[in-house]
Design a protein around this motif. Structure first.
Motif, mmCIF file in Angstrom:
data_model
loop_
_atom_site.group_PDB
_atom_site.id
_atom_site.type_symbol
_atom_site.label_atom_id
_atom_site.label_comp_id
_atom_site.label_asym_id
_atom_site.label_seq_id
_atom_site.Cartn_x
_atom_site.Cartn_y
_atom_site.Cartn_z
ATOM 1 N N LEU A 145 0.933 -0.863 0.639
ATOM 2 C CA LEU A 145 0.399 -0.031 0.225
ATOM 3 C C LEU A 145 0.877 1.276 -0.548
ATOM 4 C CD1 LEU A 145 -2.741 -1.305 2.787
ATOM 5 C CD2 LEU A 145 -2.815 -1.188 0.130
ATOM 6 N N LYS A 146 1.122 1.945 -0.879
ATOM 7 C CA LYS A 146 1.447 3.428 -1.262
ATOM 8 C C LYS A 146 1.588 4.386 -0.303
ATOM 9 C CE LYS A 146 2.944 2.091 -5.237
ATOM 10 N NZ LYS A 146 4.212 1.796 -5.441
ATOM 11 N N GLY A 147 3.346 4.597 0.470
ATOM 12 C CA GLY A 147 2.629 5.307 1.521
ATOM 13 C C GLY A 147 3.823 7.085 1.267
ATOM 14 N N PRO A 148 3.890 7.492 2.043
ATOM 15 C CA PRO A 148 3.467 7.876 3.805
ATOM 16 C C PRO A 148 1.992 8.011 4.161
ATOM 17 C CG PRO A 148 4.120 9.429 2.563
ATOM 18 C CD PRO A 148 5.016 8.991 1.938
ATOM 19 N N ASP A 149 1.384 8.180 2.577
ATOM 20 C CA ASP A 149 -0.071 8.645 3.134
ATOM 21 C C ASP A 149 -0.589 7.652 3.293
ATOM 22 O OD1 ASP A 149 -0.968 7.944 1.018
ATOM 23 O OD2 ASP A 149 -0.364 10.329 0.199
ATOM 24 N N ILE A 150 -2.440 7.616 4.087
ATOM 25 C CA ILE A 150 -2.861 6.300 4.284
ATOM 26 C C ILE A 150 -3.921 6.108 2.689
ATOM 27 C CG2 ILE A 150 -1.429 6.217 6.661
ATOM 28 C CD1 ILE A 150 -4.633 7.273 7.064
ATOM 29 N N ASP A 151 -3.923 6.696 2.257
ATOM 30 C CA ASP A 151 -5.189 6.987 1.649
ATOM 31 C C ASP A 151 -5.447 5.408 1.011
ATOM 32 O OD1 ASP A 151 -5.078 9.173 2.140
ATOM 33 O OD2 ASP A 151 -4.674 9.992 -0.165
ATOM 34 N N GLN A 152 -4.575 4.382 0.933
ATOM 35 C CA GLN A 152 -4.431 3.373 -0.187
ATOM 36 C C GLN A 152 -4.829 2.576 1.324
ATOM 37 O OE1 GLN A 152 -1.621 1.747 -2.704
ATOM 38 N NE2 GLN A 152 -2.268 2.840 -4.189
ATOM 39 N N ALA A 153 -4.928 2.906 2.457
ATOM 40 C CA ALA A 153 -4.823 2.153 3.599
ATOM 41 C C ALA A 153 -5.955 1.611 3.861
ATOM 42 C CB ALA A 153 -3.593 2.328 4.971
ATOM 43 N N ARG A 154 -6.230 3.824 4.010
ATOM 44 C CA ARG A 154 -7.984 3.819 4.006
ATOM 45 C C ARG A 154 -9.141 2.820 3.729
ATOM 46 N NH1 ARG A 154 -9.276 7.957 6.828
ATOM 47 N NH2 ARG A 154 -8.067 9.176 5.688
ATOM 48 N N GLU A 155 -8.382 3.187 2.442
ATOM 49 C CA GLU A 155 -9.174 2.331 0.769
ATOM 50 C C GLU A 155 -9.126 0.114 1.043
ATOM 51 O OE1 GLU A 155 -9.107 1.424 -3.584
ATOM 52 O OE2 GLU A 155 -8.418 3.235 -2.607
ATOM 53 N N PHE A 156 -7.945 0.300 1.458
ATOM 54 C CA PHE A 156 -8.073 -0.920 1.999
ATOM 55 C C PHE A 156 -8.732 -1.323 3.124
ATOM 56 C CE2 PHE A 156 -6.168 -4.398 4.812
ATOM 57 C CZ PHE A 156 -6.273 -6.316 3.874
ATOM 58 N N LEU A 157 -8.898 -0.674 3.835
ATOM 59 C CA LEU A 157 -9.716 -1.390 5.251
ATOM 60 C C LEU A 157 -11.227 -1.071 5.327
ATOM 61 C CD1 LEU A 157 -7.686 0.637 8.606
ATOM 62 C CD2 LEU A 157 -7.303 -2.041 7.384
ATOM 63 N N SER A 158 -11.486 -0.323 4.480
ATOM 64 C CA SER A 158 -13.018 0.140 3.921
ATOM 65 C C SER A 158 -13.244 -1.167 3.109
ATOM 66 C CB SER A 158 -12.953 1.270 3.056
ATOM 67 O OG SER A 158 -12.616 1.322 1.622
ATOM 68 N N GLY A 159 -12.556 -1.731 2.519
ATOM 69 C CA GLY A 159 -13.360 -2.805 1.787
ATOM 70 C C GLY A 159 -13.452 -4.075 2.223
ATOM 71 N N ILE A 160 -12.423 -4.371 3.501
ATOM 72 C CA ILE A 160 -13.109 -5.548 4.781
ATOM 73 C C ILE A 160 -13.692 -4.845 5.995
ATOM 74 C CG2 ILE A 160 -11.468 -7.164 6.636
ATOM 75 C CD1 ILE A 160 -9.403 -6.369 4.685
ATOM 76 N N SER A 161 -14.816 -6.436 5.859
ATOM 77 C CA SER A 161 -15.046 -6.456 7.052
ATOM 78 C C SER A 161 -15.740 -6.702 8.691
ATOM 79 C CB SER A 161 -17.172 -6.736 6.774
ATOM 80 O OG SER A 161 -17.369 -8.154 6.457
ATOM 81 N N GLY A 162 -14.071 -7.391 8.387
ATOM 82 C CA GLY A 162 -13.687 -7.883 10.096
ATOM 83 C C GLY A 162 -12.936 -7.217 10.014
ATOM 84 N N ASN A 163 -12.187 -7.916 10.758
ATOM 85 C CA ASN A 163 -11.289 -7.625 12.068
ATOM 86 C C ASN A 163 -9.306 -7.539 10.804
ATOM 87 O OD1 ASN A 163 -12.019 -7.477 14.382
ATOM 88 N ND2 ASN A 163 -11.202 -9.591 14.556
ATOM 89 N N VAL A 164 -9.043 -6.928 11.226
ATOM 90 C CA VAL A 164 -7.571 -6.307 10.311
ATOM 91 C C VAL A 164 -6.712 -6.091 11.948
ATOM 92 C CG1 VAL A 164 -6.374 -4.906 8.721
ATOM 93 C CG2 VAL A 164 -8.234 -5.907 8.656
#
Length: 184
Positions: A98-117
């Motif tokens: 997930l491209k950093g250092p900002d967390i936009d891609q991390a936020r997008e990844f987390l939004s696509g999961i309904s369980g625990n990460v």
């Protein structure tokens, strides 16, 4: 949106460094239990490099205890995302960047999961995700050390959050697990 659990070893004076941890059977079993209840693992680059230097080969090492082999197998199979600006030097099965250092891609990844990460270690990434109000649960392993190594836990966080204690229990003889939910 994923339920993001931030698990971090921390010394009594608030530092986070991999050498300042009691890593025994209980610690490994705690990590395995956490991963079993999760759909994915997210890591900062430095923590990924530490993990990938040991865990990919650990599943097949006969000199390691079974509990470490079980954790290695779980780490091998779980989807892993690494927030980084550089290519991975040691690609590990089921790992994507997930491209950093900002967390936009991390936020997008987390939004696509309904369980625990789970987010293990990764203090800089933890601070960024805390500031973005994306962490739902903090699990601090309070280690029996006073240290000047590593980063200060959540150093530089800008967003004040009220946390609610979910659990406080002894993980092993010297380590306390403190679980907090982030408040409204």
């Amino acid at each position: 949106m994923a339920h993001l659990i931030y698990s971090l070893n921390m010394t009594l004076n608030g530092h986070c460094h991999h050498a300042d941890a009691v890593v025994d059977q209980e610690h490994h079993e705690y990590a395995l239990e956490l991963l079993h209840a999760s759909e994915a693992l997210i890591l900062g680059r430095h923590t990924y490099d530490l993990f990938s230097a040991f865990w990919p080969e650990a599943a097949t090492r006969r000199d390691l205890p079974k509990y470490m082999q079980y954790l290695a197998m779980e780490l091998q199979s779980i989807p892993k995302r690494v927030v980084t600006t550089r290519p991975l030097e040691y690609p590990w099965q089921n790992t994507e960047i997930l491209k950093g250092p900002d967390i936009d891609q991390a936020r997008e990844f987390l939004s696509g999961i309904s369980g625990n990460v789970v987010l293990f270690g990764s203090p800089a990434l933890g601070t960024s995700l805390a500031d973005a109000n994306l962490i739902n649960e903090y699990q601090f392993l309070l280690e029996p050390f006073i240290s000047n190594q590593g980063k200060q836990v959540l150093d530089g966080v800008k967003l004040r959050q009220r946390l609610m204690l979910l659990e406080a229990r002894r993980l092993n003889r010297d380590v306390m697990l403190l679980r907090y939910a982030s408040g409204p």
